[in-house]
Design a protein around this motif. Structure first.
Motif, PDB file in Angstrom:
ATOM      1  N   GLU A  79      33.064  34.197  53.662  1.00 23.44           N
ATOM      2  CA  GLU A  79      33.496  34.760  52.383  1.00 23.44           C
ATOM      3  C   GLU A  79      34.729  35.638  52.608  1.00 23.44           C
ATOM      4  N   PRO A  80      35.841  35.332  51.950  1.00 24.15           N
ATOM      5  CA  PRO A  80      37.059  36.129  52.136  1.00 24.15           C
ATOM      6  C   PRO A  80      36.850  37.585  51.733  1.00 24.15           C
ATOM      7  N   ARG A  81      37.475  38.484  52.474  1.00 25.72           N
ATOM      8  CA  ARG A  81      37.420  39.909  52.168  1.00 25.72           C
ATOM      9  C   ARG A  81      38.845  40.454  52.089  1.00 25.72           C
ATOM     10  N   PHE A  82      39.048  41.360  51.129  1.00 25.66           N
ATOM     11  CA  PHE A  82      40.372  41.928  50.923  1.00 25.66           C
ATOM     12  C   PHE A  82      40.274  43.446  50.814  1.00 25.66           C
ATOM     13  N   VAL A  83      41.312  44.123  51.296  1.00 29.21           N
ATOM     14  CA  VAL A  83      41.450  45.566  51.143  1.00 29.21           C
ATOM     15  C   VAL A  83      42.828  45.826  50.558  1.00 29.21           C
ATOM     16  N   ASP A  84      42.851  46.399  49.365  1.00 31.00           N
ATOM     17  CA  ASP A  84      44.128  46.679  48.687  1.00 31.00           C
ATOM     18  C   ASP A  84      45.001  45.427  48.606  1.00 31.00           C
ATOM     19  N   ARG A  87      44.311  40.471  53.032  1.00 30.68           N
ATOM     20  CA  ARG A  87      43.175  39.726  53.581  1.00 30.68           C
ATOM     21  C   ARG A  87      42.718  40.328  54.906  1.00 30.68           C
ATOM     22  N   VAL A  88      41.450  40.634  55.019  1.00 29.46           N
ATOM     23  CA  VAL A  88      40.888  41.030  56.309  1.00 29.46           C
ATOM     24  C   VAL A  88      40.831  39.774  57.173  1.00 29.46           C
TER      25      VAL A  88
END
Length: 293
Positions: A79-84, A87-88
């Motif tokens: 599952e893709p994860r993003f911060v601001d 992409r993590v």
């Protein structure tokens, strides 16, 4: 002469001064968003780039492909994860990004351009040391704390030798935004950032960013506040007081990078409008927002 013929003649007459002005000049195009997803828009962009090449310009294409990377990650159970908005990117996600951006998306763009009669060559920033990357040190916009994003990079340097060799020989470079780290590790870099850095290094005549919005708005919540022109000073003020957010921040940061390095004009245009590239370059009114120093 019928009205259609008159209209075509008028369009050509308007375009001719711009064709003369930009012949022999380098234009860097950041290709992403809806213009990559919809078949009709994709075809229009490929035709626009081909025409630019035919009239003597030197287009250089930098592409994104984030939605395709996310889709492939989900197919592989990640599952893709993003911060601001970033992409993590752990090692497995980095491998997926390379596979999609370099092995699939880049190849497709090259194939479409070749079908238009253009000699296109696909590259990533790893090829010939084109883009040297360093790890991106990120602080959360919410907490201010440093966040480990994995193999997300910033551009440390651009070696334009391979691009100059290709454009001189009549090729259109198509670049995937993967950089090479100090120990040979690939890094995932925001495509807008890469486009700005390449335009700066090439001292391009223009940098054009294809987006999914009409341009820059004075009020991000008011569609009627579209600006035809904005200055670097205004952008810095908006960044300082928090008026900008999300994907518009790296776009405008790359505009500043390019302009301060000598790029003459930077444009943020709506890639959802068919042939928006041609409208921007070959008409007086243009489309979207022009960013100036």
């Amino acid at each position: 002469m019928n009205q259609m013929a008159l209209d075509k003649a008028a369009v050509l007459a308007e375009a001719l001064p711009y064709i003369r002005q930009f012949s022999g000049k380098t234009v860097v195009i950041k290709y992403g968003g809806a213009a990559m997803a919809a078949a009709d828009l994709k075809a229009a962009v490929m035709q626009d780039i081909a025409l630019m090449k035919y009239v003597g310009m030197h287009p250089v294409v930098v592409h994104g492909g984030g939605p395709e990377v996310s889709s492939m990650a989900r197919q592989m159970g990640i599952e893709p994860r993003f911060v601001d908005g970033l992409r993590v990117t752990d090692a497995e996600t980095m491998a997926i990004a390379q596979m999609v951006l370099v092995g699939k998306t880049n190849r497709e763009i090259v194939t479409h351009l070749c079908a238009q009669g253009v000699k296109a060559v696909g590259l990533s920033g790893q090829d010939a040391g084109l883009i040297r990357a360093v790890p991106h040190r990120h602080r959360s916009a919410r907490t201010g704390e440093e966040v480990d994003l994995g193999f997300v990079g910033d551009v440390a340097a651009v070696d334009t030798a391979v691009l100059e060799t290709l454009t001189t020989a009549g090729y259109v470079p198509v670049i995937a935004p993967i950089g090479l780290g100090p120990e040979g590790q690939p890094y995932n870099i925001n495509a807008d950032t890469v486009a700005g850095a390449i335009a700066a290094a090439l001292k391009a005549e223009k940098l054009v960013l294809l987006t999914d919005v009409e341009g820059v708005r004075a009020d991000r919540d008011d569609p009627g506040s579209l600006l035809s022109r904005v200055t670097v000073q205004e952008i810095r003020e908006w960044m300082a007081d928090g008026r900008l957010e999300g994907g518009m921040i790296p776009k405008l940061q790359c505009c500043i990078t390019a302009l301060e390095a000598g790029v003459n004009r930077v444009h943020i245009i709506d890639g959802r409008v068919p042939h928006s590239l041609l409208l921007e370059i070959f008409t007086h009114e243009g489309v979207g927002t022009m960013v100036v120093k």
